[in-house]
Design a protein around this motif. Structure first.
Motif, mmCIF file in Angstrom:
data_model
loop_
_atom_site.group_PDB
_atom_site.id
_atom_site.type_symbol
_atom_site.label_atom_id
_atom_site.label_comp_id
_atom_site.label_asym_id
_atom_site.label_seq_id
_atom_site.Cartn_x
_atom_site.Cartn_y
_atom_site.Cartn_z
ATOM 1 N N UNK A 111 0.965 -1.329 -0.269
ATOM 2 C CA UNK A 111 0.263 0.207 0.085
ATOM 3 C C UNK A 111 1.589 0.909 0.078
ATOM 4 N N UNK A 112 1.390 1.081 1.023
ATOM 5 C CA UNK A 112 2.598 2.554 0.393
ATOM 6 C C UNK A 112 3.397 2.740 -0.504
ATOM 7 N N UNK A 113 3.274 2.208 -1.188
ATOM 8 C CA UNK A 113 4.045 2.467 -2.950
ATOM 9 C C UNK A 113 2.832 2.975 -3.526
ATOM 10 N N UNK A 114 1.512 3.060 -3.362
ATOM 11 C CA UNK A 114 0.384 3.738 -4.638
ATOM 12 C C UNK A 114 -0.268 4.775 -3.460
ATOM 13 N N UNK A 115 -0.634 5.904 -4.698
ATOM 14 C CA UNK A 115 -1.689 6.513 -4.272
ATOM 15 C C UNK A 115 -3.065 6.003 -4.724
ATOM 16 N N UNK A 116 -3.150 5.316 -3.261
ATOM 17 C CA UNK A 116 -4.162 4.477 -3.322
ATOM 18 C C UNK A 116 -5.164 5.172 -3.493
ATOM 19 N N UNK A 117 -5.978 5.003 -4.016
ATOM 20 C CA UNK A 117 -7.879 4.855 -4.297
ATOM 21 C C UNK A 117 -8.893 3.203 -4.877
ATOM 22 N N UNK A 118 -9.622 3.641 -4.984
ATOM 23 C CA UNK A 118 -11.213 2.457 -5.913
ATOM 24 C C UNK A 118 -10.149 2.173 -6.613
ATOM 25 N N UNK A 119 -9.367 2.588 -7.962
ATOM 26 C CA UNK A 119 -9.034 1.838 -8.864
ATOM 27 C C UNK A 119 -8.162 1.309 -8.498
ATOM 28 N N UNK A 120 -7.183 1.122 -7.609
ATOM 29 C CA UNK A 120 -6.179 0.199 -7.366
ATOM 30 C C UNK A 120 -6.783 -1.423 -6.905
ATOM 31 N N UNK B 183 15.762 9.436 -15.573
ATOM 32 C CA UNK B 183 15.251 9.856 -17.100
ATOM 33 C C UNK B 183 14.229 11.422 -16.495
ATOM 34 N N UNK B 184 13.354 10.939 -16.049
ATOM 35 C CA UNK B 184 12.600 12.658 -15.392
ATOM 36 C C UNK B 184 11.728 12.257 -16.066
ATOM 37 N N UNK B 185 11.425 11.587 -16.638
ATOM 38 C CA UNK B 185 9.719 11.439 -17.819
ATOM 39 C C UNK B 185 9.246 10.151 -17.459
ATOM 40 N N UNK B 186 7.954 9.945 -17.647
ATOM 41 C CA UNK B 186 7.046 9.616 -17.261
ATOM 42 C C UNK B 186 6.199 9.992 -15.347
ATOM 43 N N UNK B 187 5.640 11.205 -16.339
ATOM 44 C CA UNK B 187 4.882 12.021 -15.353
ATOM 45 C C UNK B 187 3.774 11.590 -15.177
ATOM 46 N N UNK B 188 2.837 10.687 -15.505
ATOM 47 C CA UNK B 188 1.566 9.535 -15.420
ATOM 48 C C UNK B 188 2.471 9.173 -14.212
ATOM 49 N N UNK B 189 2.990 8.711 -14.655
ATOM 50 C CA UNK B 189 3.171 7.384 -13.232
ATOM 51 C C UNK B 189 3.473 7.636 -12.555
ATOM 52 N N UNK B 190 3.824 8.806 -11.664
ATOM 53 C CA UNK B 190 4.189 9.518 -10.568
ATOM 54 C C UNK B 190 2.624 9.780 -10.303
ATOM 55 N N UNK B 191 2.043 10.257 -10.657
ATOM 56 C CA UNK B 191 0.668 9.991 -10.245
ATOM 57 C C UNK B 191 0.429 9.250 -9.489
ATOM 58 N N UNK B 192 0.165 7.891 -10.197
ATOM 59 C CA UNK B 192 -0.163 6.498 -8.758
ATOM 60 C C UNK B 192 0.447 5.994 -8.430
ATOM 61 N N UNK B 193 1.704 6.334 -8.417
ATOM 62 C CA UNK B 193 3.011 5.700 -7.377
ATOM 63 C C UNK B 193 3.481 6.760 -6.524
ATOM 64 N N UNK B 194 4.149 6.423 -5.100
ATOM 65 C CA UNK B 194 3.798 7.064 -4.077
ATOM 66 C C UNK B 194 5.235 6.895 -3.762
ATOM 67 N N UNK B 195 6.697 7.817 -4.916
ATOM 68 C CA UNK B 195 7.275 7.963 -5.001
ATOM 69 C C UNK B 195 8.794 7.951 -3.617
ATOM 70 N N UNK B 196 7.994 8.726 -3.006
ATOM 71 C CA UNK B 196 8.858 8.685 -1.848
ATOM 72 C C UNK B 196 8.964 7.775 -0.438
ATOM 73 N N UNK B 197 7.681 7.073 -0.749
ATOM 74 C CA UNK B 197 8.001 5.443 -0.006
ATOM 75 C C UNK B 197 8.719 4.581 -0.642
ATOM 76 N N UNK B 198 9.970 4.885 -1.515
ATOM 77 C CA UNK B 198 10.292 3.702 -2.396
ATOM 78 C C UNK B 198 11.644 4.019 -1.642
ATOM 79 N N UNK B 199 12.408 3.066 -1.478
ATOM 80 C CA UNK B 199 14.025 3.298 -1.065
ATOM 81 C C UNK B 199 14.802 3.054 -2.694
ATOM 82 N N UNK B 200 15.891 3.910 -2.909
ATOM 83 C CA UNK B 200 16.556 3.449 -4.560
ATOM 84 C C UNK B 200 17.761 2.501 -3.840
ATOM 85 N N UNK B 201 17.546 2.058 -4.863
ATOM 86 C CA UNK B 201 18.844 1.455 -4.791
ATOM 87 C C UNK B 201 19.613 0.602 -6.089
#
Length: 183
Positions: free
Chosen positions: A28-37, A97-115
């Motif tokens: 759950x922490x990785x996604x902007x949760x709404x009824x569509x997920x 890449x700084x691309x895929x802005x649409x993906x950023x609306x569905x994914x909570x990027x701040x909760x992902x640890x890089x690597x």
């Protein structure tokens, strides 16, 4: 996130369903949760071991992991680990890449640890129809990795041609492009 737990060769009891949903709720922490997920888990039982396929559907992208393991619950944990690895890879790629802005609306990027030869007399057992959104090669590779597939069909946004991105056995990626443009 909505959950759908499906059993193949196994009855999904309330305890199995509850435990699988509890483990999958870590995602759950990785996604902007709404009824569509939607998170769909297909659990299969074999004579020796189990297989778990976890697919998470968002408006922007689909994530998928498949794991075989002797223990069903361990397989769920390993599938989640695999999905978390895909999320880290996705974040790294999006940061680069700084691309895929649409993906950023569905994914909570701040909760992902890089690597990961058939005989000619085999029949077609599945047909899939898809709508091709124009996208860059980087976004096609990102989506391919998120699905955990070895290839991805897409419409190249630069030249409006069909193309297939694929993982090469010797490492890296390859692209097969159609010579004719889509009108």
């Amino acid at each position: 996130m909505k959950f759908q737990i499906i059993g193949k060769n196994i009855e999904v009891t309330d305890s199995i369903k509850g435990e699988v949903e509890k483990k999958l709720s870590r995602m759950d922490k990785y996604f902007v949760i709404d009824d569509s997920v939607l998170c769909r888990a297909v659990v299969r039982s074999y004579h020796v071991g189990a297989k778990v396929e976890v697919t998470i559907f968002t408006k922007e992208m689909t994530f998928r992991a498949e794991v075989h393991n002797p223990d069903l619950y361990a397989a769920v944990d390993l599938a989640i680990d695999k999905l978390e690895g895909q999320m880290r890879k996705l974040k790294t790629r999006m940061d680069r890449t700084k691309e895929s802005d649409s993906l950023g609306r569905a994914i909570a990027l701040e909760n992902i640890v890089e690597e990961e030869e058939k005989e000619s007399d085999e029949e077609v057992v599945r047909t899939k129809s898809i709508y091709l959104d124009p996208m860059s090669l980087d976004e096609a590779i990102t989506r391919m990795e998120a699905l955990d597939h070895s290839f991805f069909l897409y419409l190249d946004s630069e030249d409006n041609r069909l193309a297939v991105a694929y993982k090469r056995d010797d490492g890296g990626y390859g692209v097969i492009e159609a010579e004719n443009k889509i009108a």
